[in-house]
Scaffold this motif. Structure first.
Motif, mmCIF file in Angstrom:
data_model
loop_
_atom_site.group_PDB
_atom_site.id
_atom_site.type_symbol
_atom_site.label_atom_id
_atom_site.label_comp_id
_atom_site.label_asym_id
_atom_site.label_seq_id
_atom_site.Cartn_x
_atom_site.Cartn_y
_atom_site.Cartn_z
ATOM 1 N N LEU A 91 -80.169 -37.697 -15.271
ATOM 2 C CA LEU A 91 -78.778 -38.286 -15.099
ATOM 3 C C LEU A 91 -77.780 -37.974 -16.090
ATOM 4 C CD1 LEU A 91 -77.720 -39.842 -12.585
ATOM 5 C CD2 LEU A 91 -78.437 -41.921 -13.541
ATOM 6 N N ARG A 92 -78.286 -38.321 -17.375
ATOM 7 C CA ARG A 92 -77.622 -38.044 -18.320
ATOM 8 C C ARG A 92 -77.166 -36.663 -18.809
ATOM 9 N NH1 ARG A 92 -81.170 -42.098 -20.555
ATOM 10 N NH2 ARG A 92 -82.471 -40.678 -21.266
ATOM 11 N N LEU A 93 -77.973 -35.693 -18.591
ATOM 12 C CA LEU A 93 -77.703 -34.345 -18.935
ATOM 13 C C LEU A 93 -76.963 -33.683 -17.764
ATOM 14 C CD1 LEU A 93 -78.718 -31.802 -20.395
ATOM 15 C CD2 LEU A 93 -80.494 -31.445 -18.813
ATOM 16 N N THR A 94 -77.065 -34.238 -16.537
ATOM 17 C CA THR A 94 -75.919 -33.478 -15.610
ATOM 18 C C THR A 94 -74.603 -34.259 -15.906
ATOM 19 O OG1 THR A 94 -78.116 -33.672 -14.090
ATOM 20 C CG2 THR A 94 -75.765 -33.076 -13.126
ATOM 21 N N SER A 95 -74.367 -35.636 -16.203
ATOM 22 C CA SER A 95 -73.239 -36.212 -16.465
ATOM 23 C C SER A 95 -72.554 -35.558 -17.893
ATOM 24 C CB SER A 95 -73.355 -37.637 -16.761
ATOM 25 O OG SER A 95 -74.106 -38.329 -15.638
ATOM 26 N N LEU A 96 -73.323 -35.211 -18.619
ATOM 27 C CA LEU A 96 -72.885 -34.300 -20.025
ATOM 28 C C LEU A 96 -72.260 -32.946 -19.476
ATOM 29 C CD1 LEU A 96 -75.562 -35.224 -22.596
ATOM 30 C CD2 LEU A 96 -73.121 -35.803 -22.585
ATOM 31 N N GLY A 97 -73.237 -32.488 -18.269
ATOM 32 C CA GLY A 97 -72.436 -31.003 -18.117
ATOM 33 C C GLY A 97 -71.215 -31.109 -17.383
ATOM 34 N N VAL A 98 -70.877 -32.257 -16.811
ATOM 35 C CA VAL A 98 -69.431 -32.407 -16.069
ATOM 36 C C VAL A 98 -68.512 -32.403 -17.315
ATOM 37 C CG1 VAL A 98 -68.104 -33.828 -14.992
ATOM 38 C CG2 VAL A 98 -70.432 -33.523 -14.029
ATOM 39 N N ILE A 99 -68.646 -33.176 -18.276
ATOM 40 C CA ILE A 99 -67.826 -33.392 -19.440
ATOM 41 C C ILE A 99 -67.657 -32.309 -20.371
ATOM 42 C CG2 ILE A 99 -67.546 -34.596 -21.569
ATOM 43 C CD1 ILE A 99 -68.700 -37.215 -20.198
ATOM 44 N N GLY A 100 -68.702 -31.532 -20.401
ATOM 45 C CA GLY A 100 -69.001 -30.011 -21.284
ATOM 46 C C GLY A 100 -68.006 -29.196 -20.697
ATOM 47 N N ALA A 101 -68.204 -29.291 -19.086
ATOM 48 C CA ALA A 101 -67.241 -28.281 -18.475
ATOM 49 C C ALA A 101 -65.716 -28.469 -18.646
ATOM 50 C CB ALA A 101 -67.561 -28.175 -16.849
ATOM 51 N N LEU A 102 -65.410 -29.914 -18.913
ATOM 52 C CA LEU A 102 -63.950 -29.973 -18.973
ATOM 53 C C LEU A 102 -63.632 -29.778 -20.382
ATOM 54 C CD1 LEU A 102 -64.144 -33.715 -17.404
ATOM 55 C CD2 LEU A 102 -62.571 -31.675 -16.805
ATOM 56 N N VAL A 103 -64.425 -29.970 -21.566
ATOM 57 C CA VAL A 103 -64.001 -29.693 -22.926
ATOM 58 C C VAL A 103 -64.194 -28.395 -23.232
ATOM 59 C CG1 VAL A 103 -64.504 -32.277 -23.504
ATOM 60 C CG2 VAL A 103 -66.203 -30.236 -24.124
ATOM 61 N N LYS A 104 -64.654 -27.512 -22.499
ATOM 62 C CA LYS A 104 -65.088 -26.192 -23.415
ATOM 63 C C LYS A 104 -63.848 -25.282 -23.141
ATOM 64 C CE LYS A 104 -66.807 -24.009 -19.035
ATOM 65 N NZ LYS A 104 -67.869 -23.173 -18.403
ATOM 66 N N HIS A 105 -62.593 -25.834 -22.577
ATOM 67 C CA HIS A 105 -61.262 -24.915 -22.429
ATOM 68 C C HIS A 105 -60.273 -25.269 -23.509
ATOM 69 C CE1 HIS A 105 -62.715 -22.977 -18.826
ATOM 70 N NE2 HIS A 105 -63.241 -24.462 -18.274
ATOM 71 N N ASP A 106 -60.729 -25.981 -24.481
ATOM 72 C CA ASP A 106 -60.023 -26.511 -25.812
ATOM 73 C C ASP A 106 -58.806 -26.713 -25.292
ATOM 74 O OD1 ASP A 106 -62.031 -25.221 -27.438
ATOM 75 O OD2 ASP A 106 -61.444 -23.301 -27.094
ATOM 76 N N SER A 107 -58.474 -27.960 -24.449
ATOM 77 C CA SER A 107 -57.534 -28.534 -24.375
ATOM 78 C C SER A 107 -57.070 -29.836 -25.101
ATOM 79 C CB SER A 107 -57.431 -28.816 -22.536
ATOM 80 O OG SER A 107 -56.336 -29.694 -22.197
ATOM 81 N N HIS A 108 -55.905 -30.066 -25.662
ATOM 82 C CA HIS A 108 -55.577 -31.106 -26.363
ATOM 83 C C HIS A 108 -55.615 -32.299 -25.397
ATOM 84 C CE1 HIS A 108 -54.033 -33.490 -29.617
ATOM 85 N NE2 HIS A 108 -53.041 -33.926 -28.693
ATOM 86 N N GLU A 109 -55.122 -32.188 -24.237
ATOM 87 C CA GLU A 109 -55.008 -33.328 -23.141
ATOM 88 C C GLU A 109 -56.520 -33.889 -22.962
ATOM 89 O OE1 GLU A 109 -52.743 -34.446 -19.028
ATOM 90 O OE2 GLU A 109 -52.593 -32.389 -19.993
ATOM 91 N N VAL A 110 -57.356 -32.766 -22.754
ATOM 92 C CA VAL A 110 -58.475 -33.146 -22.441
ATOM 93 C C VAL A 110 -59.435 -33.885 -23.405
ATOM 94 C CG1 VAL A 110 -61.186 -32.303 -21.713
ATOM 95 C CG2 VAL A 110 -58.804 -31.275 -20.811
ATOM 96 N N ILE A 111 -59.337 -33.539 -24.694
ATOM 97 C CA ILE A 111 -59.963 -34.219 -25.923
ATOM 98 C C ILE A 111 -59.297 -35.240 -25.933
ATOM 99 C CG2 ILE A 111 -60.185 -33.999 -28.311
ATOM 100 C CD1 ILE A 111 -61.684 -32.027 -26.553
ATOM 101 N N GLY A 112 -58.000 -35.573 -25.873
ATOM 102 C CA GLY A 112 -57.171 -36.796 -25.935
ATOM 103 C C GLY A 112 -57.654 -37.727 -24.973
ATOM 104 N N PHE A 113 -57.991 -37.606 -23.866
ATOM 105 C CA PHE A 113 -58.556 -38.480 -22.737
ATOM 106 C C PHE A 113 -59.966 -39.013 -23.295
ATOM 107 C CE2 PHE A 113 -61.651 -38.986 -19.494
ATOM 108 C CZ PHE A 113 -60.868 -39.954 -18.438
ATOM 109 N N PHE A 114 -60.945 -38.079 -23.668
ATOM 110 C CA PHE A 114 -62.160 -38.637 -24.235
ATOM 111 C C PHE A 114 -62.238 -39.331 -25.592
ATOM 112 C CE2 PHE A 114 -63.420 -34.933 -21.482
ATOM 113 C CZ PHE A 114 -64.051 -35.734 -20.395
#
Length: 326
Positions: free
Chosen positions: A177-200
């Motif tokens: 459960l933790r690994l798959t949840s991290l996969g979702v977040i990893g998919a969001l952050v890997k594109h180097d978006s300042h807005e995405v990082i700001g959200f987290f």
């Protein structure tokens, strides 16, 4: 015609066609058992998927749409989730279709929220964990696609996963459960978006990430450390970590813990991720001073000699770090 609109209209038309009444659709969405003639059809998700293979790409898309319809049936939903997850690489636009399809995202949210009571005290079975992980895998498709990534973020959907990341049980169903949840977040952050990082940063994700880096399984540590690395590569995330002495100290302690935990069983992937994090943190003078005194001796001695000998890129990273700290 716009692809997302077409996908939404196609599924909407099927859901409201003669085969599926509005009443049975609503009943399936809210967990009521469908009547014998309602739902997405009496066949199983696997049956509908098997027939979808005919006719090339068009047939594949048709089969995926049929599986999305099956989600509205409480009886067929579990199998449809599993089949959609298994076939998620067949159509690069499946994430867009899921996001735009009538009611489908609501079903995925319901699947996620429904297991919150099983998290504490731990009562999650492997069967239920697999079902939710299939939902999370579909959510990752939405997080990966450039057309839906920011919409998912603006809807605050990642915060639905934070309760999963806060679990501490080390049994397989919780680790998955933790690994798959991290996969979702990893998919969001890997594109180097300042807005995405700001959200987290703003939603207090960092303490959850650091905890998993410290106590998680190897795979969870690898993904969590990758996410942390992406956060501090961003100027806003870097400032957040380094601007507060206590926070910076906590981060350095955890990174050292990760290194020390690998003495018995080194992981090249994890060592490289941790070393990249230390190199980035060394750009801060206060961090550099503390690291000179506290960075794990295992990076300086022969503890990881085999990894150094086998992996040239890791050897270069260690050299770069030691030069920065010299």
């Amino acid at each position: 015609m716009d692809a997302a609109k077409f996908q939404n209209q196609a599924l909407y038309a099927r859901l409201h066609g003669p085969a599926v009444s509005a009443a049975s659709t609503a009943g399936g969405m809210y967990g009521a058992a469908p009547n014998s003639g309602g739902g997405a059809g009496t066949g199983s998700a696997a049956d509908s998927g098997g027939g979808a293979g005919e006719g090339g790409a068009g047939g594949d898309s048709e089969g995926l749409y049929q599986l999305m319809i099956e989600l509205f049936s409480a009886t067929n939903r579990e199998q449809a989730l599993a089949e959609l997850s298994r076939r998620r690489d067949q159509n690069p636009d499946l994430g867009v279709a899921l996001w735009n399809a009538y009611g489908v995202m609501t079903i995925l949210y319901q699947e996620i929220i429904a297991i919150y009571p099983l998290l504490n005290p731990p009562a999650l079975t492997m069967l239920v964990s697999n079902r939710v992980c299939n939902s999370l895998a579909l959510l990752q498709l939405v997080a990966t696609h450039e057309a839906t990534r920011m919409q998912l973020l603006k809807a605050n959907v990642p915060q639905l996963l934070y309760p999963f990341l806060s679990t501490t049980s080390k049994v397989k169903q919780y680790d998955n459960l933790r690994l798959t949840s991290l996969g979702v977040i990893g998919a969001l952050v890997k594109h180097d978006s300042h807005e995405v990082i700001g959200f987290f940063v703003a939603t207090e994700f960092l303490p959850l990430c650091l905890k998993i880096m410290d106590i998680g399984s190897e795979l969870c540590k690898v993904v969590a450390t990758f996410i942390f690395q992406k956060i501090i590569l961003d100027d806003g995330g870097f400032h957040y970590v380094t601007s507060h002495p206590k926070r910076l100290h906590t981060v350095l302690v955890i990174l050292n813990n990760v290194i020390n935990q690998m003495v018995a069983m080194p992981s090249g992937r994890l060592l490289k991720s941790v070393t990249k994090c230390l190199i980035r943190l060394a750009d801060n003078e206060k961090a550099k001073l503390e690291m000179r005194e506290s960075v794990s001796e295992h990076l300086r001695d022969s503890t990881f000699a085999q990894v150094l000998a086998e992996d040239v890129s890791y050897r270069r990273l260690v050299y770069q770090l030691l030069m920065k700290l010299a």
